[in-house]
Design an enzyme around this catalytic site. Structure first.
Site, PDB file in Angstrom:
ATOM      1  N   ASP A   1       0.803  -1.218   0.000  1.00 58.66           N
ATOM      2  CA  ASP A   1       0.000   0.000   0.000  1.00 58.66           C
ATOM      3  C   ASP A   1       0.839   1.274   0.000  1.00 58.66           C
ATOM      4  O   ASP A   1       2.055   1.227   0.188  1.00 58.66           O
ATOM      5  CB  ASP A   1      -0.952   0.005   1.212  1.00 58.66           C
ATOM      6  CG  ASP A   1      -0.295  -0.554   2.478  1.00 58.66           C
ATOM      7  OD1 ASP A   1       0.945  -0.537   2.562  1.00 58.66           O
ATOM      8  OD2 ASP A   1      -1.010  -1.006   3.379  1.00 58.66           O
TER       9      ASP A   1
ATOM     10  N   ASN B   1      -7.622  -2.778  14.357  1.00 53.17           N
ATOM     11  CA  ASN B   1      -9.005  -3.054  13.946  1.00 53.17           C
ATOM     12  C   ASN B   1      -9.090  -4.246  12.987  1.00 53.17           C
ATOM     13  O   ASN B   1     -10.116  -4.479  12.367  1.00 53.17           O
ATOM     14  CB  ASN B   1      -9.626  -1.810  13.305  1.00 53.17           C
ATOM     15  CG  ASN B   1      -8.901  -1.378  12.040  1.00 53.17           C
ATOM     16  OD1 ASN B   1      -7.966  -2.039  11.589  1.00 53.17           O
ATOM     17  ND2 ASN B   1      -9.333  -0.274  11.459  1.00 53.17           N
TER      18      ASN B   1
ATOM     19  N   HIS C   1      -7.243  -4.667  10.213  1.00 57.29           N
ATOM     20  CA  HIS C   1      -6.920  -4.424   8.801  1.00 57.29           C
ATOM     21  C   HIS C   1      -5.637  -5.167   8.407  1.00 57.29           C
ATOM     22  O   HIS C   1      -4.742  -5.356   9.233  1.00 57.29           O
ATOM     23  CB  HIS C   1      -6.851  -2.924   8.468  1.00 57.29           C
ATOM     24  CG  HIS C   1      -5.660  -2.186   8.974  1.00 57.29           C
ATOM     25  ND1 HIS C   1      -5.759  -0.980   9.641  1.00 57.29           N
ATOM     26  CD2 HIS C   1      -4.332  -2.437   8.921  1.00 57.29           C
ATOM     27  CE1 HIS C   1      -4.558  -0.551   9.956  1.00 57.29           C
ATOM     28  NE2 HIS C   1      -3.660  -1.420   9.541  1.00 57.29           N
TER      29      HIS C   1
ATOM     30  N   GLU D   1      -9.662  -1.958   5.311  1.00 58.41           N
ATOM     31  CA  GLU D   1     -10.272  -1.605   6.593  1.00 58.41           C
ATOM     32  C   GLU D   1     -11.563  -2.404   6.809  1.00 58.41           C
ATOM     33  O   GLU D   1     -12.097  -2.999   5.862  1.00 58.41           O
ATOM     34  CB  GLU D   1     -10.576  -0.097   6.602  1.00 58.41           C
ATOM     35  CG  GLU D   1      -9.341   0.807   6.494  1.00 58.41           C
ATOM     36  CD  GLU D   1      -8.586   0.956   7.827  1.00 58.41           C
ATOM     37  OE1 GLU D   1      -8.561   0.012   8.640  1.00 58.41           O
ATOM     38  OE2 GLU D   1      -8.012   2.048   8.043  1.00 58.41           O
TER      39      GLU D   1
HETATM   40  C1  F6R Z   1       1.635  -1.589   6.079  1.00 57.93           C
HETATM   41  C2  F6R Z   1       0.309  -2.153   6.182  1.00 57.93           C
HETATM   42  C3  F6R Z   1      -0.448  -2.160   7.471  1.00 57.93           C
HETATM   43  C4  F6R Z   1       0.401  -2.519   8.682  1.00 57.93           C
HETATM   44  C5  F6R Z   1      -0.437  -2.487   9.954  1.00 57.93           C
HETATM   45  C6  F6R Z   1       0.398  -2.765  11.190  1.00 57.93           C
HETATM   46  O1  F6R Z   1       2.111  -1.687   4.757  1.00 57.93           O
HETATM   47  O2  F6R Z   1      -0.183  -2.603   5.227  1.00 57.93           O
HETATM   48  O3  F6R Z   1      -1.508  -3.066   7.365  1.00 57.93           O
HETATM   49  O4  F6R Z   1       0.966  -3.778   8.507  1.00 57.93           O
HETATM   50  O5  F6R Z   1      -1.032  -1.235  10.086  1.00 57.93           O
HETATM   51  O6  F6R Z   1       1.336  -1.747  11.345  1.00 57.93           O
HETATM   52  P1  F6R Z   1       2.531  -1.863  12.392  1.00 57.93           P
HETATM   53  O7  F6R Z   1       3.400  -2.966  11.935  1.00 57.93           O
HETATM   54  O8  F6R Z   1       3.221  -0.536  12.336  1.00 57.93           O
HETATM   55  O9  F6R Z   1       1.901  -2.137  13.717  1.00 57.93           O
END
Ligand code: F6R
Length: 243
Positions: free
Chosen positions: A67, A135, A137, A142
Site C-alpha cells: 500500500d 481493527n 486491517h 479496513e
Molecule cells: C503496512 C500495512 C499495514 C500494517 C499495519 C500494522 O504496509 O499494510 O496493514 O501492517 O497497520 O502496522 P505496524 O506494523 O506498524 O503495527
C-alpha cells in the site's frame, strides 16, 4: 492457520527470516510481498545483515508492497516508497526497478489499475509479509472491505489514522486515503507470514484465531488461506487462551 509463538520480536523476526532464506535458496527469483510499518523492521534488518555478509543475494528477486498513502510522493519521508528504500531496498543488492510500491500521486484510479497489471505480471507472492492493524486491517483493507476487491482507493479509519499518527509531527498530517492491494490479491499468495509483536496486537490476534470470518475484521479471511502463518511473541501469546 499455523501459529508460531516465539520468545520476543527478535526471535520471531529470525523465524520469519529463516523461512525467507530457505525459500530464497530454492528459488533465487523469489517474488516477495512486503509490508511497511513497525512489525517487519527487525526482519528487514536481518535480511540486510545476511545480504551484506554475502550469504544471500536479491539480484533476481522482485518485490511488491501492499500500500501507499494517497497524496505522498515517493520522496516524502512518510511515504511507504521512501520507507522501503530507506529501511530495506537501499541496503540490499536488489535492483530498485524490481521493487514495486503503489503510486501515491497522480490519478489514483489509473494507479490502481496499473498496480493490478504489475501484480498480474509478477504473479502471486511466493511469500507475503503482513502486519495487522488493531481493527484487523491487513494492508489498508479496513473493516467492511469486500474480500473480492483488488487494488483500490480506501478511506483510512479513525483508529488507523490514530495508530499511524505516531510517525507524523501531528495527527492532522496523516493522509486520510490510501491505495491498497485488495484481499483477493493477498489471498493468492503462496505463503503468508503475519507478524504480530507486543501487547497491542494481542486482541487482534485473539480475534483472528477465534476463526470467525467476517469482513468487519478483514484479517479473519486468513483462516481460509492454505499456508498462512502467524508469528507472534510471548506478549501476544500471554493473552491467548491456548497459553
Ligand atoms: C503496512 C500495512 C499495514 C500494517 C499495519 C500494522 O504496509 O499494510 O496493514 O501492517 O497497520 O502496522 P505496524 O506494523 O506498524 O503495527
Amino acid at each position: 492457520m499455523e501459529l508460531i509463538i516465539c520468545k520476543d520480536e527478535e526471535a520471531g523476526s529470525k523465524r520469519a527470516y529463516q523461512i525467507i532464506k530457505d525459500t530464497l535458496k530454492k528459488k533465487p527469483n523469489l517474488v516477495l510481498g512486503l509490508a511497511t510499518g513497525t512489525s517487519p523492521i527487525k526482519l528487514y534488518k536481518l535480511m540486510i545483515e545476511d545480504n551484506l555478509e554475502g550469504n544471500t543475494t536479491y539480484a533476481d528477486v522482485k518485490t511488491f508492497n501492499l500500500d501507499e498513502y494517497i497524496g505522498l510522493a515517493e520522496d516524502h519521508e512518510q511515504s511507504y516508497r521512501y520507507f522501503m528504500n530507506q529501511t530495506l531496498f537501499n541496503h540490499l543488492d536488489i535492483l530498485i526497478e524490481n521493487t514495486y510500491v503503489p503510486r501515491g500521486v497522480g490519478d489514483s484510479c489509473q494507479n490502481a489499475e496499473e498496480y493490478d497489471e504489475i501484480l498480474k505480471y509478477l504473479g502471486p507472492a511466493d511469500i507475503q509479509i503482513l502486519g495487522i492493524g488493531s481493527n484487523g486491517h491487513i494492508a489498508f483493507n479496513e473493516p467492511g472491505t469486500d474480500f473480492n476487491l483488488t487494488t483500490h482507493i480506501t478511506d483510512l479509519t479513525k483508529s488507523t489514522i490514530e495508530d499511524n499518527s505516531r510517525l507524523f509531527n501531528n495527527i492532522s498530517e496523516v493522509p486520510t486515503k490510501a491505495l491498497t492491494m485488495g484481499i483477493s490479491s493477498i489471498m493468492k499468495s503462496k505463503k503468508i507470514i503475519l507478524l504480530a509483536f507486543g501487547e497491542k496486537k494481542a486482541d487482534a490476534i485473539k480475534k483472528l484465531l477465534s476463526g470467525k470470518i467476517t469482513s468487519e475484521f478483514p484479517a479473519s479471511i486468513l483462516n481460509k488461506h492454505h499456508a498462512a502463518i502467524i508469528i507472534c511473541d510471548e506478549k501476544v501469546a500471554s493473552k491467548l487462551s491456548i497459553n
